[in-house]
Design a protein around this motif. Structure first.
Motif, PDB file in Angstrom:
ATOM      1  N   LYS A   6       0.214   5.316  -2.899  1.00  0.00           N
ATOM      2  CA  LYS A   6       1.405   4.244  -3.881  1.00  0.00           C
ATOM      3  C   LYS A   6       2.267   3.398  -1.979  1.00  0.00           C
ATOM      4  O   LYS A   6       2.887   3.028  -1.744  1.00  0.00           O
ATOM      5  CB  LYS A   6       1.831   5.228  -4.679  1.00  0.00           C
ATOM      6  N   CYS A  39       7.077  -9.748   9.759  1.00  0.00           N
ATOM      7  CA  CYS A  39       7.680 -11.206   9.440  1.00  0.00           C
ATOM      8  C   CYS A  39       9.221 -11.544   9.883  1.00  0.00           C
ATOM      9  O   CYS A  39       9.088 -12.406  10.252  1.00  0.00           O
ATOM     10  CB  CYS A  39       7.591 -11.598   7.577  1.00  0.00           C
ATOM     11  N   ARG A  55       1.011   1.890   0.730  1.00  0.00           N
ATOM     12  CA  ARG A  55       1.130   0.907   0.325  1.00  0.00           C
ATOM     13  C   ARG A  55       2.659  -0.285   0.487  1.00  0.00           C
ATOM     14  O   ARG A  55       2.753  -0.520   0.690  1.00  0.00           O
ATOM     15  CB  ARG A  55       1.001   0.229  -1.732  1.00  0.00           C
ATOM     16  N   ILE A  56       3.377   0.518  -0.247  1.00  0.00           N
ATOM     17  CA  ILE A  56       5.030   0.455  -0.159  1.00  0.00           C
ATOM     18  C   ILE A  56       5.098   0.269   1.568  1.00  0.00           C
ATOM     19  O   ILE A  56       5.984  -1.075   1.741  1.00  0.00           O
ATOM     20  CB  ILE A  56       6.104   1.726  -0.084  1.00  0.00           C
ATOM     21  N   LYS A  70       2.921  -0.146   3.957  1.00  0.00           N
ATOM     22  CA  LYS A  70       2.146  -1.381   4.111  1.00  0.00           C
ATOM     23  C   LYS A  70       3.172  -2.866   3.956  1.00  0.00           C
ATOM     24  O   LYS A  70       3.193  -3.386   4.806  1.00  0.00           O
ATOM     25  CB  LYS A  70       0.889  -1.481   4.004  1.00  0.00           C
ATOM     26  N   SER A  71       3.698  -2.954   2.959  1.00  0.00           N
ATOM     27  CA  SER A  71       4.517  -4.186   2.261  1.00  0.00           C
ATOM     28  C   SER A  71       5.516  -3.977   3.424  1.00  0.00           C
ATOM     29  O   SER A  71       5.932  -4.885   3.426  1.00  0.00           O
ATOM     30  CB  SER A  71       4.976  -4.050   1.053  1.00  0.00           C
ATOM     31  N   ARG A  72       5.995  -2.684   3.076  1.00  0.00           N
ATOM     32  CA  ARG A  72       7.286  -2.301   4.505  1.00  0.00           C
ATOM     33  C   ARG A  72       7.583  -3.073   5.418  1.00  0.00           C
ATOM     34  O   ARG A  72       8.040  -4.122   6.191  1.00  0.00           O
ATOM     35  CB  ARG A  72       8.515  -1.363   4.407  1.00  0.00           C
ATOM     36  N   ASN A  96       4.812  -5.088   6.603  1.00  0.00           N
ATOM     37  CA  ASN A  96       4.197  -6.702   6.574  1.00  0.00           C
ATOM     38  C   ASN A  96       5.605  -7.570   6.511  1.00  0.00           C
ATOM     39  O   ASN A  96       6.030  -8.427   7.110  1.00  0.00           O
ATOM     40  CB  ASN A  96       3.615  -7.413   5.796  1.00  0.00           C
ATOM     41  N   ASN A  97       6.222  -6.888   5.516  1.00  0.00           N
ATOM     42  CA  ASN A  97       7.702  -7.229   5.647  1.00  0.00           C
ATOM     43  C   ASN A  97       8.557  -7.460   7.299  1.00  0.00           C
ATOM     44  O   ASN A  97       9.369  -8.424   7.604  1.00  0.00           O
ATOM     45  CB  ASN A  97       8.553  -6.829   4.717  1.00  0.00           C
TER      46      ASN A  97
END
Length: 241
Positions: free
Chosen positions: A157, A171, A160-161, A163-165, A167-168
């Motif tokens: 978890k 961006c 994933r967090i 990784k998402s951060r 990616n954000n």
């Protein structure tokens, strides 16, 4: 059968019954462990050890006595067998030999089953402890497995967090870089325009300077011509006078 051998035979039957009860498959070792853990056994433990050794000594004495009797009447049997003058004595000797052999078997099996019974109780106790330890270890292993699974899920978890951060953030950084590139291009364009305007202004200044110098030269020329004309007019007037 005399009283002592009747007691030994009864003891043998009790041993056989206890061994059969201990070997019953539907009574688990944990149940025997609970029975052996009663406070009464702890109180008589010292007496039990002494009684165990005392019974072993008595059975060994009775066994050796039975062996002596068997050897005695076996030798008498051989002597009496060779004699045909006393048939009653032969039968009497045979009866005593049978009793001696019976006593030998009773005392020998009593001693053997007594040792087996002690060993069986010890093994049942050890087996119950091992099963208890196995249950505890199994519970600990299950708890450890659940904790490890929980930690792995939390780790996934967090990954994933992150990784998402990530990616954000990528961006956002990409958008900022793009904006910076656009601002840089705008600044370059404005700088180019400013440079062109500055060059044009410098050219205009140079042209105005050249034009001013030319006008200054023409003005000086006109002043010179004007002075010459005035001098000529002054000389002409003097001549008329």
């Amino acid at each position: 059968m005399t009283l002592q051998w009747a007691a030994v035979a009864t003891f043998l039957y009790a041993e056989i019954g206890l061994i059969l009860i201990f070997c019953l498959p539907f009574i688990p070792p944990q149940r025997w462990q609970k029975i052996f853990s009663f406070n009464v056994w702890g109180k008589i433990a010292t007496l039990w050890n002494k009684a165990f050794l005392t019974i072993i000594i008595l059975l060994i004495v009775l066994f050796l006595d039975a062996v002596r009797e068997v050897r005695k009447y076996s030798s008498v049997h051989t002597i009496e067998k060779s004699s045909t003058s006393r048939p009653d004595a032969y039968e009497h000797t045979q009866m005593k030999l049978f009793r001696s052999q019976r006593n030998l078997y009773i005392s020998g099996f009593s001693l053997f089953f007594w040792l087996v019974l002690r060993r069986l109780v010890t093994l049942i106790t050890q087996l119950a402890k091992e099963l208890s330890n196995k249950g505890v270890l199994k519970t600990q292993a299950e708890n450890t497995s659940k904790a490890a699974k929980k930690f792995l899920e939390e780790n996934e978890k967090l990954k994933r967090i992150l990784k998402s951060r990530g990616n954000n953030e990528e961006c956002v950084l990409e958008a900022e870089n793009k904006k910076l590139v656009e601002d840089q291009e705008k600044l370059k364009t404005e700088l180019r325009k400013t440079s062109d305007a500055l060059s044009k202004a410098q050219n205009d200044v140079m042209a105005m300077k050249m034009q001013s110098e030319r006008l200054s030269k023409e003005y000086d020329q006109l002043l010179k011509e004007h002075s010459e004309l005035q001098d000529c007019l002054g000389r002409g007037n003097k001549k008329r006078l």
